[in-house]
Design an enzyme around this catalytic site. Sequence first.
Site, PDB file in Angstrom:
ATOM      1  N   GLU A 134       2.189   3.174  -6.590  1.00  0.00           N
ATOM      2  CA  GLU A 134       2.145   2.672  -7.190  1.00  0.00           C
ATOM      3  C   GLU A 134       0.032   1.744  -7.264  1.00  0.00           C
ATOM      4  OE1 GLU A 134       3.982   1.000  -6.526  1.00  0.00           O
ATOM      5  OE2 GLU A 134       5.133  -0.703  -5.754  1.00  0.00           O
ATOM      6  N   THR A 187       2.953  -6.146 -13.454  1.00  0.00           N
ATOM      7  CA  THR A 187       2.263  -6.062 -11.625  1.00  0.00           C
ATOM      8  C   THR A 187       0.776  -6.754 -11.379  1.00  0.00           C
ATOM      9  OG1 THR A 187       4.232  -4.870 -10.420  1.00  0.00           O
ATOM     10  CG2 THR A 187       1.881  -5.458  -9.340  1.00  0.00           C
TER      11      THR A 187
END
Length: 312
Positions: A134, A187
Site C-alpha cells: 500500500e 488514492t
Amino acid sequence: MSQQHKKSVKVFAPATVANVACGFDIIGLALDGVGDEMELRLGDTPGVRITAIEGADLPLEAAQNVAGVALLAMLQEYGQPETGIEVVIRKRIQPGSGIGSSAASAAGAVAGANILLGNHFSPEELVPFAMEGERLACGTPHADNVAPAIMGGFTLVRSYQPLDVIRLHTPADLWVTVIHPQIEVKTSDARGILKQQVLLKDAIRQWGNVGALVAGLYREDYQLISRSLEDVIVEPIRAILIPAFYDLKLRCREAGALGGGISGSGPSVFMLSKGEENARNVAAMMEQIYAPLGVDYKIYVSRISTSGVKEM
C-alpha cells in the site's frame, strides 16, 4: 503453527471496502466472491519473481509491484536468503476502483507465500508486510484494506504506531452492495484533497459514530449500525469526485439500505443492508440511478467474507 511445506498454492484474495463511513483509515471489511486470484510457488532462484499478470497492465518487476514489495518485506523478515517465490497474478479487481485492488494483490501474495512457508507468520503478522504494498501504491502504508483482506470480516486499526489490528464481529445477516463507476480515482489524488485539520465538534461526532458502529456490530443492532454510518470529515470533501453521490445515498436508503458511503478513496460507493433481499433492492436502485448518466459501471452484491484470503 507450522505444517509440511507445499511447493505451490492458489489463493483467492478478496476485494475490500475501507473507510467504512465514519471509520476513515481504521475500519474495513472483506467482500465474498469478488477478488483476485493468485498462484505462488517456491522458486529455485532466491528472491521474488512475478512471472505473469493477467487482467491489468502492471509492472512485473518485484520492486515496482505491490505484491512484489510485500513479498520482499516478508522474505526479509523470514530471514532465509535462499528462499525464492514465483507469482502469477490474475487481476479481477480493476486498479483505482476503490475496492482494494492493490490490497488484494499485496494480501494475497503474503498470505499465499505464508502457506508455502508452513504458516510461519500469524495473520496479524502478515498485515505489516502487505502494508508495504500500500505504501508503494499510494504513498501511505494504511491497513484498513489489507487487514480485512487477510483476516476476513470487519477489522479495526486501533493504532498504527505500534500497529494494533482488531477483528470485529460480523453480523450474519449483514450484506453489502457496491457500485463501481468505471472512472478512476487515484488514492494518492483523493488523499491529496483532504484537510489536515478538523474542527473539534466534527471529531467528537465522528468518534461517537465509530464507537456506536462497533457496538452495533457486536450487538447485531442494525438500527444502531444505520445511525452510525455517518462521515462528517472525509465524505463531504470526496463526494465531488463521484457522479450522483448524494442522490445515490438518499435513494438507496429509501430502497432499504442501512446506509453507506464512499468505498476507500472512491469512485466505488458501498451500502450495507440487512438481508439479501434488501441488498438486491439497493442494487436495482443503483442501476436505476446510474443507467441514465452515461457512465459505465459494475454492481456487486455480496455477503461479508469472514475468511479473508483463502486457498482455492
